[in-house]
Scaffold this active site. Structure first.
Site, short mmCIF file in Angstrom:
data_model
loop_
_atom_site.label_atom_id
_atom_site.label_comp_id
_atom_site.label_asym_id
_atom_site.label_seq_id
_atom_site.Cartn_x
_atom_site.Cartn_y
_atom_site.Cartn_z
N LYS A 182 1.08 -0.80 -0.05
CA LYS A 182 -0.01 -0.16 -0.01
C LYS A 182 0.77 1.12 -0.09
O LYS A 182 1.29 1.76 1.14
CB LYS A 182 -1.21 0.22 1.63
CG LYS A 182 -2.33 0.87 1.14
CD LYS A 182 -1.60 1.84 0.97
CE LYS A 182 -2.47 3.85 0.83
NZ LYS A 182 -1.93 5.07 1.40
N GLY A 213 -4.86 4.16 -1.70
CA GLY A 213 -5.98 5.24 -1.95
C GLY A 213 -5.39 6.87 -1.39
O GLY A 213 -4.19 6.71 -1.03
N GLY A 215 -7.22 8.31 1.56
CA GLY A 215 -6.78 8.49 2.62
C GLY A 215 -6.13 7.88 3.25
O GLY A 215 -5.55 6.89 3.20
N PRO A 216 -7.10 7.25 4.81
CA PRO A 216 -6.27 5.99 5.46
C PRO A 216 -7.21 5.05 4.97
O PRO A 216 -6.31 3.60 5.73
CB PRO A 216 -6.63 6.56 7.02
CG PRO A 216 -7.40 7.97 7.25
CD PRO A 216 -7.15 8.31 5.45
N GLY A 219 -5.16 1.76 3.99
CA GLY A 219 -3.82 1.78 4.72
C GLY A 219 -4.86 0.54 6.02
O GLY A 219 -4.54 -0.14 6.34
N GLU A 257 9.88 2.32 10.77
CA GLU A 257 10.63 2.49 10.88
C GLU A 257 9.74 4.38 10.12
O GLU A 257 9.30 4.42 9.98
CB GLU A 257 11.72 2.64 9.18
CG GLU A 257 12.66 3.97 8.90
CD GLU A 257 13.12 3.60 7.02
OE1 GLU A 257 13.65 4.26 7.18
OE2 GLU A 257 13.14 2.70 6.77
N CYS A 294 13.88 10.62 6.91
CA CYS A 294 13.57 10.92 8.21
C CYS A 294 15.44 10.81 8.43
O CYS A 294 15.33 10.87 10.03
CB CYS A 294 13.51 9.57 8.14
SG CYS A 294 14.00 7.98 7.56
N GLU A 392 9.51 16.54 14.08
CA GLU A 392 10.03 16.28 12.80
C GLU A 392 9.48 17.30 11.51
O GLU A 392 8.49 17.33 11.38
CB GLU A 392 9.59 15.22 12.09
CG GLU A 392 10.19 14.96 10.85
CD GLU A 392 10.18 12.89 10.36
OE1 GLU A 392 10.96 12.88 10.14
OE2 GLU A 392 9.04 12.41 10.81
#
Length: 487
Positions: A182, A213, A215-216, A219, A257, A294, A392
């Site tokens: 995804k 997708g 949006g969420p 997932g 991660e 990151c 972050e």
């Protein structure tokens, strides 16, 4: 402009809910349409992966290795096309899209082609035993055997789509797992292109699937599905915690991660060569995909005796960089992934100014339109508790913090919720090694920002759980089974 389907069980699947647009961050133009997954479509992908898993796990490891090698060959063959698509959907410069996206993806499939044939049995040696009520005495042997986990859900971030996916799918497939991928909603097109490429390389239907997708929902459906045995996620700590919570309720394996707030420590003994190395490493926050990394050293901790020298050097570096459309070969700093991310970074810069920090250079949009640009920004006189030093940003922003001694530097570095990647710059390598041991960080670079592909990569604290990279990454996608037998 292509309207993609989901890649499920070796074929394109027309999405039931239609498509959503994928936008080029440099031009703000739609470059393709990605499918909007329903929970039922996610479930179909998982079902396909489950049906294919037993056969793939029993495939001769040498054949699995051959398939991964053929994937690498095809990535090289299609590298130019993929780089063009990656550049359009991510806003990356050509150097990033090609040499730091396609090439590392090739390397990961090559590495895990070798990993597929690494020994998966660790013999533990025979041992004499006495008779008991459960078993007669005699000589028994034992071994620890690595078995595939099963179906792995791979959820990846937007900054390096196919590199992140290669770092998960290659070791998972090498170990005999099947995958449902995804990708991030902002730039899923290159990941969708991998479906037919993997099939052409000889990967059986159902072993690798891709759903997307905006949006969420997709997932969340993937993480919650009872037939998914493991979730491997790269992305923000906030989302990672939600995934871990959902996966934990079903006792799924996770590999996380997550975010980072890297610090580069410049010690008082740094000579000119070391300072130059530090400035180059920190400069990657601006020049390496506009700081959307990151591991970026977005905090620079400088001993007061070196402070003005380092700030001056960083200022010159930032002002030397060309900001512009990434299709221009002279461009070093391209756009951020979206308008929302640009606005988020600008809010952090404004917050730092309001809290009393000094904007040395940058701090605004560079006058380019269209596109989601933020100029390379250097913020000095930052206090450790300021928001810009704690959270972050994921953008081309560097915060400089002075310190008086090593104990203070360690307290500042360890004083965030993150612990992914830190750096120490010193003319004395032994001194830097000793300081590295005090940092609550999964990775430490000494006088360099280079990484080694065989080292375990992951973080402490809110920066994640588990390790990628080399054999560590291969083993992350396995379960250990103990086998004991009697002679």
């Amino acid at each position: 402009m292509t309207a993609y389907g989901h890649w499920i069980n070796g074929a394109w699947r027309t999405p039931g809910k239609g498509h959503y647009p994928v936008v080029n961050p440099a031009t703000e133009q739609v470059v393709g349409e990605a499918p909007e997954a329903t929970p039922a479509e996610v479930a179909d992908a998982v079902t396909a992966a489950r049906a294919a898993q037993d056969g793939w796990s029993r495939t001769d490891p040498r054949e699995r290795a051959a398939v991964l090698d053929r994937i690498a060959d095809l990535l090289i063959e299609r590298g130019g096309e993929l780089a063009t698509l990656l550049q359009a959907e991510t806003g990356a410069t050509r150097r990033i899209a090609s040499t730091l996206q396609v090439t590392p993806a090739v390397d990961r499939f090559r590495r895990y082609a070798r990993g597929a044939v690494e020994p998966d049995v660790v013999p533990l040696g025979p041992r004499a035993t006495q008779a008991s009520a459960l078993a007669p005495g005699g000589l028994i042997g034992a071994a620890a055997v690595r078995r595939p986990v099963g179906v792995v859900g791979c959820i990846t971030s937007y900054n390096f789509p196919i590199v992140n996916l290669a770092g998960k799918a290659a070791p998972a497939l090498a170990m005999g797992n099947t995958v449902v991928s995804k990708p991030a909603p902002q730039d899923p097109l290159s990941c969708l292109e991998l479906g037919p490429l993997f099939q052409e390389a000889g990967l059986p239907d159902g072993v690798f699937n891709v759903v997307t997708g905006s949006g969420p929902a997709a997932g969340e459906a993937l993480v919650a599905h009872p037939e998914v045995d493991m979730v491997s996620f790269t992305g923000s700590t906030e989302v990672g915690k939600k995934i871990a919570e959902s996966a934990g309720r079903a006792m799924k394996r996770t590999l996380m991660e997550l975010g980072g707030k890297g610090a580069a420590i410049v010690l008082a003994d740094a000579d000119d060569k070391t300072v130059t190395s530090a400035i180059g490493a920190v400069g990657s926050v601006w020049s390496f995909h506009s700081g959307q990394v990151c591991t970026a050293p977005t905090r620079v901790l400088v001993h007061r005796s070196m402070y003005e020298k380092v700030v001056t050097g960083l200022t010159h570096y930032a002002r030397s960089l060309t900001v512009g459309n990434p299709v221009d070969n002279s461009t070093v700093v391209g756009p951020l992934i979206s308008a929302a991310q640009r606005d988020r970074v600008e809010a952090y810069i404004a917050g730092a100014r309001d809290q009393g920090a000094r904007i040395v250079t940058g701090g605004s949009r560079p006058g380019l339109a269209p596109g989601f640009y933020v100029a390379p920004t250097l913020i000095a006189d930052v206090a450790p508790d300021m928001t810009v030093a704690q959270e972050e940003l994921f953008g081309p922003v560097v915060a400089v913090i002075p310190f008086d001694d090593e104990d203070e530097a360690v307290r500042i570095v360890n004083g965030t919720s993150y612990g992914l990647y830190d750096y120490v710059f010193s003319a004395d390598t032994g001194r830097a090694w000793a300081l590295a041991g005090r940092l609550r960080s999964g990775n430490v670079g000494i006088n360099t920002a280079q990484r080694h592909p065989e080292t375990p990569f992951g973080g402490f604290k809110d920066s994640g759980i588990g390790r990628d990279g080399g054999s560590f990454g291969l083993h992350a996608y396995s379960e250990l089974q103990s086998v004991v037998w009697s002679s």
